[in-house]
Design an enzyme around this catalytic site. Structure first.
Site, PDB file in Angstrom:
ATOM      1  CG  ASP A  83      -3.538   4.042   3.915  1.00  0.00           C
ATOM      2  OD1 ASP A  83      -4.616   3.837   4.504  1.00  0.00           O
ATOM      3  OD2 ASP A  83      -3.221   3.471   2.849  1.00  0.00           O
ATOM      4  CD1 TRP A  92      -2.315  -2.167   1.621  1.00  0.00           C
ATOM      5  CD2 TRP A  92      -3.034  -1.039  -0.181  1.00  0.00           C
ATOM      6  NE1 TRP A  92      -3.357  -2.874   1.063  1.00  0.00           N
ATOM      7  CE2 TRP A  92      -3.818  -2.219  -0.033  1.00  0.00           C
ATOM      8  CE3 TRP A  92      -3.307  -0.184  -1.242  1.00  0.00           C
ATOM      9  CZ2 TRP A  92      -4.855  -2.541  -0.917  1.00  0.00           C
ATOM     10  CZ3 TRP A  92      -4.341  -0.511  -2.124  1.00  0.00           C
ATOM     11  CH2 TRP A  92      -5.100  -1.669  -1.952  1.00  0.00           C
ATOM     12  CE  LYS A 120      -8.905  -2.923   3.341  1.00  0.00           C
ATOM     13  NZ  LYS A 120      -8.070  -2.047   2.531  1.00  0.00           N
TER      14      LYS A 120
HETATM   15  C1  LIG Z   1      -7.457  -1.580   1.462  1.00  0.00           C
HETATM   16  C2  LIG Z   1      -6.411  -0.548   1.602  1.00  0.00           C
HETATM   17  C3  LIG Z   1      -6.291   0.514   0.694  1.00  0.00           C
HETATM   18  C4  LIG Z   1      -7.196   0.652  -0.515  1.00  0.00           C
HETATM   19  O1  LIG Z   1      -8.457   0.992  -0.116  1.00  0.00           O
HETATM   20  P1  LIG Z   1      -9.626   1.338  -1.177  1.00  0.00           P
HETATM   21  O2  LIG Z   1     -10.688   1.857  -0.267  1.00  0.00           O
HETATM   22  O3  LIG Z   1      -9.965   0.066  -1.864  1.00  0.00           O
HETATM   23  O4  LIG Z   1      -9.109   2.360  -2.110  1.00  0.00           O
HETATM   24  C5  LIG Z   1      -5.300   1.447   0.903  1.00  0.00           C
HETATM   25  N1  LIG Z   1      -4.464   1.354   1.946  1.00  0.00           N
HETATM   26  C6  LIG Z   1      -4.549   0.354   2.848  1.00  0.00           C
HETATM   27  C7  LIG Z   1      -3.592   0.306   3.989  1.00  0.00           C
HETATM   28  C8  LIG Z   1      -5.521  -0.625   2.703  1.00  0.00           C
HETATM   29  O5  LIG Z   1      -5.593  -1.637   3.589  1.00  0.00           O
END
Ligand SMILES: *Cc1c(COP(=O)(O)O)cnc(C)c1O
Length: 359
Positions: free
Chosen positions: A171, A102, A195
């Site tokens: 993030d 990511w 998540k």
């Molecule tokens: C799942 C995830 C993303 C991507 O998320 P989307 O909502 O599908 O764009 C980005 N960063 C992390 C750490 C993730 O777990």
């Protein structure tokens, strides 16, 4: 019909009580004669739902008043673009830590707008650890520092926050609400909801107000944090139903005792599974002991020709979505807040039996 144990990395398990409440309220919310899905986002009913959700979220995360909370669409991936577009503020460089898949995606997107200084990278060691902060090469002329506190795919997590003289951007998609954090340590936190917050379609941004209003001239309207902040996230139609479900999840977390209580449960769940994996030669987790994620636990079988048998039988045993990410293979158990401890116990029992039968 019964609900099985879901270890999906995202969209992920939701608390059963939340789903039940949503079911109860699906056709008729609060005796108003319509579903939340059918409400105007400007109605006083929805505004009360939205405000209560934000209030509870602020209380859970102890968010200071000089931060805005935004309820947006576009996923965490959209934030990979929005962050540089809003925070470069006349500078030409940004610092990024490269600790997993990511991070890499965030770096690739930011590189379209500025020069990215990669302060550290664990890529040559398969993203299996977090390089110590002393080794990071921070460029003091850069606009901000971006990092990924929990790498969902590799299963590595920071248990410390980098301290620098510039806004720290995190993030937190797969770790938000799993344990307390000090919001003051950050200029901006973002997280896709699917998540640990609620259904997909919602992305939450927590941004220090003094960072608002510096977007580049060509920044798309819907990527400008100030536009959303000024309009209380209702500049256009927000992801209203996901916002409502997130509110139910916040209430569930508050009833449970908040993030400190959640952390105790999460640590217990993760420790059980890591202990089992470490004590059993049939399984292995590749991540450095100090950097192991509480939320996403990848593991491999000593004999990978048994992978498909493991996946087939685990599914038959009611344990869903244990396949590892396509970029790493093996297995991964995502054990977010809403995955109950019984799910972890059931997984360990299954793994034990499988190793005895096949070892
Ligand atoms: C799942 C995830 C993303 C991507 O998320 P989307 O909502 O599908 O764009 C980005 N960063 C992390 C750490 C993730 O777990």
């Amino acid at each position: 019909m019964s609900r099985l144990f879901n270890f999906c990395a995202g969209p992920a398990a939701l608390p059963e009580s939340v789903l039940k409440q949503a079911q109860d309220e699906l056709l008729d919310w609060n005796c108003k004669g319509l579903s939340v899905m059918e409400m105007s986002h400007r109605s006083k009913e929805f505004v009360s739902i939205a405000e209560k959700a934000e209030e509870d979220f602020r209380e859970l995360m102890k968010i200071p008043t000089d931060y805005s909370v935004l309820f947006l669409q576009g996923g965490a991936t959209q934030q990979f673009s929005a962050v540089p577009l809003n925070l470069l503020n006349g500078k030409k460089k940004a610092n990024y830590a490269n600790t997993g898949q990511w991070s890499k995606k965030a770096i690739k997107e930011a590189s379209r707008y500025c020069e990215v200084n990669v302060v550290t990278s664990s890529e040559d060691q398969n993203f299996s650890f977090i390089p110590s902060f002393e080794s990071w090469e921070i460029d003091s002329k850069a606009a901000y520092l971006h990092y990924t506190p929990n790498e969902t795919i590799g299963g590595v997590e920071f248990f410390w926050v980098p301290k620098v003289d510039m806004p720290v951007v995190a993030d937190m998609s797969s770790t938000i609400l799993s344990r307390p954090v000090e919001v003051n340590d950050f200029g901006l936190i973002y997280a896709g909801a699917q998540k640990n917050i609620g259904p997909s379609g919602l992305t939450i941004v927590i941004i220090k107000k003094d960072l608002l209003g510096a977007s580049l001239g060509f920044t798309p309207l819907m990527l400008d944090y100030k536009v959303h902040s000024d309009a209380g996230s209702m500049s256009n139609t927000p992801p209203a139903y996901s916002w409502y479900i997130a509110g139910l999840v916040f209430q569930w977390l508050k009833d449970l005792g908040g993030l400190s209580s959640m952390e105790v449960i999460n640590r217990r769940k993760a420790q059980k599974l890591y202990n089992f994996i470490d004590e059993n030669d049939f399984y292995a987790n590749p991540v450095a002991l100090s950097d192991r994620s509480l939320m996403n636990i990848p593991f491999i079988l000593s004999d990978n020709s048994l992978d498909s048998k493991f996946l087939k039988q685990s599914e038959e045993a009611g344990l869903l979505n244990l396949k590892g990410h396509r970029s790493v293979g093996g297995m991964r158990a995502s054990i977010y807040n809403a995955v109950p401890e019984e799910a972890v116990d059931a997984l360990i029992n299954f793994m034990k039996d499988f190793s005895l039968t096949n070892g």
